[in-house]
Design a protein around this motif. Sequence first.
Motif, mmCIF file in Angstrom:
data_model
loop_
_atom_site.group_PDB
_atom_site.id
_atom_site.type_symbol
_atom_site.label_atom_id
_atom_site.label_comp_id
_atom_site.label_asym_id
_atom_site.label_seq_id
_atom_site.Cartn_x
_atom_site.Cartn_y
_atom_site.Cartn_z
ATOM 1 N N HIS A 1 -9.519 2.317 -6.650
ATOM 2 C CA HIS A 1 -10.099 3.088 -5.536
ATOM 3 C C HIS A 1 -9.053 4.034 -4.947
ATOM 4 N N ARG A 2 -7.817 3.534 -4.778
ATOM 5 C CA ARG A 2 -6.760 4.354 -4.163
ATOM 6 C C ARG A 2 -6.328 5.469 -5.108
ATOM 7 N N PHE B 1 -1.412 -6.872 -4.628
ATOM 8 C CA PHE B 1 -1.415 -7.478 -3.289
ATOM 9 C C PHE B 1 -2.857 -7.752 -2.879
ATOM 10 N N LYS C 1 0.832 -1.199 0.000
ATOM 11 C CA LYS C 1 0.000 0.000 0.000
ATOM 12 C C LYS C 1 0.874 1.259 0.000
ATOM 13 N N ASP D 1 -7.405 4.087 4.525
ATOM 14 C CA ASP D 1 -8.043 2.870 5.022
ATOM 15 C C ASP D 1 -8.933 2.369 3.910
ATOM 16 N N SER D 2 -8.796 1.097 3.618
ATOM 17 C CA SER D 2 -9.454 0.590 2.419
ATOM 18 C C SER D 2 -9.950 -0.826 2.622
ATOM 19 N N GLU E 1 -7.512 -0.307 14.762
ATOM 20 C CA GLU E 1 -8.526 0.210 13.836
ATOM 21 C C GLU E 1 -9.909 -0.064 14.402
ATOM 22 N N TYR F 1 -6.441 -8.701 -2.252
ATOM 23 C CA TYR F 1 -7.474 -9.383 -3.027
ATOM 24 C C TYR F 1 -7.336 -9.135 -4.530
ATOM 25 N N ASP F 2 -6.235 -8.520 -4.962
ATOM 26 C CA ASP F 2 -6.074 -8.157 -6.378
ATOM 27 C C ASP F 2 -6.353 -9.306 -7.362
ATOM 28 N N LYS G 1 -3.301 0.056 -12.834
ATOM 29 C CA LYS G 1 -4.138 -0.082 -11.632
ATOM 30 C C LYS G 1 -4.410 1.305 -11.029
HETATM 31 P P1 IMP Z 1 -6.218 -1.565 5.975
HETATM 32 O O1 IMP Z 1 -6.684 -0.394 5.154
HETATM 33 O O2 IMP Z 1 -4.790 -1.486 6.352
HETATM 34 O O3 IMP Z 1 -7.162 -1.868 7.098
HETATM 35 O O4 IMP Z 1 -6.249 -2.859 5.055
HETATM 36 C C1 IMP Z 1 -6.942 -2.905 3.894
HETATM 37 C C2 IMP Z 1 -7.007 -4.334 3.392
HETATM 38 O O5 IMP Z 1 -7.912 -4.335 2.281
HETATM 39 C C3 IMP Z 1 -5.670 -4.841 2.838
HETATM 40 O O6 IMP Z 1 -4.953 -5.569 3.766
HETATM 41 C C4 IMP Z 1 -6.121 -5.713 1.679
HETATM 42 O O7 IMP Z 1 -6.472 -6.985 2.154
HETATM 43 C C5 IMP Z 1 -7.379 -5.018 1.206
HETATM 44 N N1 IMP Z 1 -7.048 -4.052 0.148
HETATM 45 C C6 IMP Z 1 -7.048 -2.686 0.224
HETATM 46 N N2 IMP Z 1 -6.668 -2.147 -0.935
HETATM 47 C C7 IMP Z 1 -6.415 -3.172 -1.761
HETATM 48 C C8 IMP Z 1 -5.967 -3.233 -3.105
HETATM 49 O O8 IMP Z 1 -5.681 -2.241 -3.777
HETATM 50 N N3 IMP Z 1 -5.850 -4.474 -3.611
HETATM 51 C C9 IMP Z 1 -6.141 -5.613 -2.899
HETATM 52 N N4 IMP Z 1 -6.519 -5.601 -1.649
HETATM 53 C C10 IMP Z 1 -6.667 -4.388 -1.075
#
Ligand code: IMP
Length: 199
Positions: free
Chosen positions: A178-179, A150, A12, A69-70, A41, A152-153, A173
């Motif tokens: 989303h990011r 990484f 990330k 946060d995603s 979190e 769920y990609d 990507k």
């Molecule tokens: P957090 O935002 O650190 O709580 O974690 C977000 C989690 O969502 C990650 O560990 C991934 O499992 C998933 N995630 C968030 N963004 C992506 C992405 O761009 N690709 C794939 N999985 C994602």
Amino acid sequence: MKFVLASRNAHKLEEMRSILAGHGIEAVSEAAAGAAVEVEETGATFAENALLKARAVMEKSGLPAIADDSGLCVDALNGAPGVYSARYGGPELDDAGRYRLLLQALRGQTDRTAHFTSAIACVFPNGDLIEAEGVCPGTIAFAPQGTGGFGYDPIFFLPQLRKTYAQLTPEEKAAVSHRGRALAVFEEKLRAYLAEQGR
Ligand code: IMP
């Protein structure tokens, strides 16, 4: 102005750093800034969790901090795993374990619609806050495809590109993710904020 990225997720961090660099914004990781913190979190929303992380790292570093946060929200699972995406299935699972579990949960399910959300929070030492959100709609593939990215990609499929996130280059990507979308909105808001401050 230098920003600290409030994340310990190396993938990330790299995505955020490179997207922000494309917008001319210099950012270093919380580890590089000597401001690594463990943040629980506990928020109920992506936005709340992003704010918790950004605030903690800003307080530790004394620098403006940006957090993402995603997570992945699956319609047939009522929005799960959502804010629990990183913890889905428990701490013993790795990325592949988590997406396999999700495929299992959707076995026989024909409604595969889903979306990724990214909430960005940027907290400044004076308490000012900039927030932004980005969403990318897609579907959950029936089997993993691709080796990039990484999380769920490999199972997040973009019907319009006929590829999963994991089959895209980092640039491809970032253009649709989303990011990438959230950080583009953030960049616009940051420019307006800095202009207002006369910087
Ligand atoms: P957090 O935002 O650190 O709580 O974690 C977000 C989690 O969502 C990650 O560990 C991934 O499992 C998933 N995630 C968030 N963004 C992506 C992405 O761009 N690709 C794939 N999985 C994602």
